[in-house]
Every structure is written in structure tokens, then in C-alpha cells.
Design an enzyme around this catalytic site. Structure first.
Site, short mmCIF file in Angstrom:
data_model
loop_
_atom_site.label_atom_id
_atom_site.label_comp_id
_atom_site.label_asym_id
_atom_site.label_seq_id
_atom_site.Cartn_x
_atom_site.Cartn_y
_atom_site.Cartn_z
N HIS A 1 0.81 -1.25 -0.15
CA HIS A 1 -0.04 0.06 -0.01
C HIS A 1 0.85 1.23 -0.06
O HIS A 1 1.31 1.69 1.10
CB HIS A 1 -0.90 -0.14 1.35
CG HIS A 1 -2.04 1.01 1.23
ND1 HIS A 1 -2.83 1.23 2.21
CD2 HIS A 1 -2.03 2.22 0.76
CE1 HIS A 1 -3.74 2.28 1.93
NE2 HIS A 1 -2.91 3.20 1.02
N HIS B 1 1.55 4.54 -2.75
CA HIS B 1 1.02 5.79 -3.86
C HIS B 1 2.08 6.34 -4.50
O HIS B 1 3.10 6.90 -3.82
CB HIS B 1 -0.02 6.65 -3.18
CG HIS B 1 -1.18 6.13 -2.64
ND1 HIS B 1 -2.47 6.04 -3.46
CD2 HIS B 1 -1.57 5.63 -1.52
CE1 HIS B 1 -3.31 5.55 -2.58
NE2 HIS B 1 -2.79 5.39 -1.47
N HIS C 1 -9.39 0.95 -1.57
CA HIS C 1 -9.51 1.82 -0.12
C HIS C 1 -10.77 1.60 0.41
O HIS C 1 -11.69 1.92 -0.14
CB HIS C 1 -9.14 3.21 -0.62
CG HIS C 1 -7.53 3.32 -0.61
ND1 HIS C 1 -6.74 2.78 -1.50
CD2 HIS C 1 -6.69 4.37 0.06
CE1 HIS C 1 -5.55 3.38 -1.34
NE2 HIS C 1 -5.52 4.14 -0.33
N GLU D 1 -11.12 3.72 6.05
CA GLU D 1 -10.52 4.93 6.28
C GLU D 1 -11.10 6.02 6.61
O GLU D 1 -11.57 6.46 7.64
CB GLU D 1 -9.34 5.16 5.14
CG GLU D 1 -8.42 6.36 5.67
CD GLU D 1 -7.65 6.93 4.47
OE1 GLU D 1 -8.21 6.89 3.18
OE2 GLU D 1 -6.44 7.39 4.54
N ASP E 1 1.85 4.00 2.74
CA ASP E 1 0.73 4.95 1.89
C ASP E 1 1.55 6.09 0.94
O ASP E 1 1.54 5.78 -0.08
CB ASP E 1 -0.01 5.51 3.10
CG ASP E 1 -1.57 5.90 2.73
OD1 ASP E 1 -1.83 5.49 1.42
OD2 ASP E 1 -2.18 6.55 3.23
N ASP E 2 1.79 7.30 1.63
CA ASP E 2 2.51 8.33 1.04
C ASP E 2 3.56 8.69 1.71
O ASP E 2 3.57 9.70 2.34
CB ASP E 2 1.49 9.51 0.90
CG ASP E 2 0.11 8.97 0.00
OD1 ASP E 2 0.16 8.85 -1.21
OD2 ASP E 2 -1.01 8.69 0.85
N1 ADE Z 1 -4.55 8.64 -2.29
C1 ADE Z 1 -3.32 8.86 -1.93
N2 ADE Z 1 -3.18 8.45 -0.46
C2 ADE Z 1 -4.67 8.09 0.04
C3 ADE Z 1 -5.25 7.73 1.27
N3 ADE Z 1 -4.70 7.63 2.28
N4 ADE Z 1 -6.53 7.65 1.12
C4 ADE Z 1 -7.43 7.87 -0.08
N5 ADE Z 1 -6.63 8.21 -1.21
C5 ADE Z 1 -5.34 8.15 -1.24
ZN ZN Z 2 -3.69 4.93 0.33
#
Ligand code: ADE
Ligand code: ZN
Length: 337
Positions: A22, A24, A201, A204, A282-283
Site C-alpha cells: 500500500h 502511492h 481503499h 479509512e 501509504d504516501d
Molecule cells: N490517495 C493517496 N493516499 C490516499 C489515502 N490515504 N486515502 C485515500 N486516497 C489516497
Molecule cells: Zn492509500
């Protein structure tokens, strides 16, 4: 002189054979690069460079992605970003990653999906040739897209049949989009028919109902986040029984305000209930996370032993969409960790 304990721990966790499931592409910009690109394009950034990655929540964060991605309008920049992502994997001892990429954020590229995939692929290929880890691409819908747009993307992916693409994904904000499982059901059904895996997703910015829909309406092979499933014991049982893995991102959930602290994060409760959990970033650049850091954080917060750490790494490999050879190699290495 012996290095400090946290350095020894980081080195050990770097050597842990693992995958990331997971992550991006949109979350891998560094602030200095964005500032340089913005200056070259004559575009003003919304905040000074040192505050660029301060977000007030998921909606603010997703809006920022549009701005960041709009600066990567050339094939060279996209390839560089992809190469740098693979370097980030290597720096954390990650053997393979499924990387989510959402074409809607990249305004300069709209209508040119094939060219975009080629540019990203060029970066990952160059990385592999330099001995960096391999990557599969999960092409993502945005939650606010229409049913027709979703089907159009899936059919375009089928026409292109790009070897880098392993899955269909959906991300974005469920809190603003509402309950959209049925809207995307046909697109996900076709993706499955076309041989793509499915990752969703949910749980969350939605509660357990988003996770139920991901399972029942979208046929998810894996859930991205999924943490709010903890609010529904029947759902927790279902995820455990069907062994539907969750790609959990503890730091992301704390930074974007899903939980107030790591101590209140439900990853450990989910794991103890028998749900297959992995840890992910995630990011990573935008949220200040690293994969080694996520393992270290959970080991400290939940007193994970080496056995627990190994089982979570095993889930990350088994839950990934890597090919059989890559999986087998990583699992063998994990047995020797
Ligand atoms: N796109 C990038 N990070 C995300 C996240 N945490 N939740 C939803 N979309 C995303
Ligand atoms: Zn994500």
C-alpha cells in the site's frame, strides 16, 4: 564503538525480507523537487517549502496531490519519480512493492494513459536494471468518478494490456463520495474477468460499511487501510475467516487524523483477532513515513516480538501481487531472517 540501539534496530528491520502493498506513486514527491519544478514552471506553491507537507486532513491532502502531480508533466519527471520510489524501497530493504497510481491526479497527462504507463515503466525498468526492487502497478479509480468513467478505465487497461499493470484499485475520499460500492461493481467485475487483481481503499474515510461493500460488491482481493472494520465484530470475523488481507498504514492514519495516536490504532486488535495485516507507508514522502519506521513503531507500541514481526512480513509478501518466483524467494529469505 557500538551504534545506538535505534540504529541497530533499523538495520535489523532493513534486513527483514518484506514487501510493501500500500504505497502511492503520488505520495513520493520530495519537497525540494516540488519547489524546484514549481519555480521552473513559474507556479506558486501554497506554503513555504518547510511547511509544504502540513495537511489538515484527508481532503486537504488529496487536493495537494493534484497540485504536486500537475508539476510532473514530462515523461522524464515521471520516470525519475518512479526510479526514486524504487530507490526508497531498496533503502528500506523492501523486496517488492505494489504501487498505486491514480491517473486522475495527473492533469497534464489526461487522455494519455498509455504514454503515462510507458513513462512510469521506463523508470521502474531502469531501476530494476540497476538492481533495485521490482514493482507492480495498481491503476486506481478515484472514489468520486462515475460508473461509466470506471468502466472506461478498465476497458482502456484491457486494450493496453501493459505488463507493468497488475491490479485495479480505487482510492480517494469516501467521506465526500458517500457509499459507492454499487457504482463501481461492474468495473471491478470486468477487471477480474480481464485478469486484473483488485484492491480497494475502504475503512479509512468510511466506517465498516465501506469494507463490507469492498468485499461484497467489489470482490476485493485486498483492502487498503480497512482499519475501521474493527468497529464491527462480524466483519472482523469475516476478514479473518476469508483471509482477506489489510494493507495498514499506521503513520498515515495518525497524521491524517483517523486515530489520535499509535496507541489507539487498532492494528494490534485486528491482528490478534486473526486478520491478516501488513504495515505500509501509504504516501511516505508526504506523510513522513518509512517502511522500516512503520515496523519499528509497531514493535515499540505493541511489543511485537521477532516472531510477530516475521508473521507480519510474511503477510506482506503473501498479500502482494508479485509473481510466484519473487514471492518464493522473499519467503525463503524470510525463513532465514
Ligand atoms: N490517495 C493517496 N493516499 C490516499 C489515502 N490515504 N486515502 C485515500 N486516497 C489516497
Ligand atoms: Zn492509500
Amino acid at each position: 564503538m557500538t551504534p545506538p540501539r535505534h540504529v541497530l534496530e533499523a538495520n535489523r528491520l532493513k534486513s527483514l525480507p518484506k514487501a510493501e502493498v500500500h504505497l502511492h506513486l503520488e505520495g513520493c514527491f520530495d519537497a525540494a523537487t516540488l519547489a524546484r519544478w514549481a519555480q521552473a514552471e513559474g507556479i506558486a506553491l501554497p506554503r513555504p517549502q518547510e511547511d509544504l507537507f502540513k495537511f489538515s486532513g484527508l481532503a486537504d491532502f488529496l487536493e495537494f496531490l493534484d497540485l504536486a502531480c500537475s508539476l510532473a508533466g514530462t515523461a522524464e519527471r515521471l520516470a525519475q519519480l518512479s526510479y526514486d520510489l524504487a530507490q526508497r524501497l531498496a533503502d528500506n530493504g523492501t523486496g517488492y512493492a505494489d504501487v498505486i497510481f491514480n491517473p486522475t491526479h495527473w492533469h497534464a497527462w489526461h487522455g494519455r494513459l498509455g504514454a503515462m504507463l510507458d513513462a512510469i515503466d521506463a523508470g521502474f525498468k531502469a531501476a530494476e536494471q540497476d538492481g533495485l526492487p521490482s514493482v507492480g502497478l495498481c491503476v486506481s479509480l478515484l472514489r468520486t468518478q462515475s460508473a461509466d468513467e470506471a468502466i472506461e478505465l478498465v476497458e482502456r487497461l484491457y486494450t493496453l494490456r501493459h505488463p507493468r499493470v497488475v491490479a485495479l484499485s480505487v482510492d480517494g475520499n469516501e467521506a465526500t463520495a458517500g457509499r459507492t460500492g454499487s457504482r463501481f461493481a461492474e468495473a471491478f467485475r470486468r477487471a477480474g474477468q480481464h485478469g486484473l487483481r483488485k484492491t480497494v481503499h475502504a475503512g479509512e474515510s468510511s466506517g465498516p460499511e465501506g469494507v463490507w461493500d469492498a468485499v461484497n460488491l467489489l470482490g476485493a482481493d485486498r483492502i487498503d487501510h480497512g482499519v475501521r472494520a474493527i468497529e464491527d465484530p462480524a466483519l472482523v470475523n469475516l476478514l479473518a475467516e476469508r483471509r482477506i488481507p489489510l494493507g495498514i498504514c499506521p503513520t498515515s492514519n495518525v497524521v491524517l487524523g483517523v486515530y489520535p495516536s499509535i496507541e489507539q490504532h487498532p492494528i494490534e486488535q485486528l491482528r490478534l483477532a486473526g486478520v491478516q495485516v501488513s504495515v505500509n507507508t501509504d504516501d511516505p514522502a508526504l506523510l513522513g513515513a518509512s517502511l522500516v519506521g512503520e515496523y519499528a513503531l509497531c514493535r515499540q507500541a505493541f511489543s511485537w516480538t521477532d516472531e510477530v514481526t516475521r508473521s507480519v512480513a510474511r503477510t506482506s509478501i503473501e498479500a502482494s501481487f508479485a509473481g510466484a518466483e519473487v514471492k518464493a524467494r522473499l519467503l525463503t529469505n524470510l525463513d532465514h531472517w
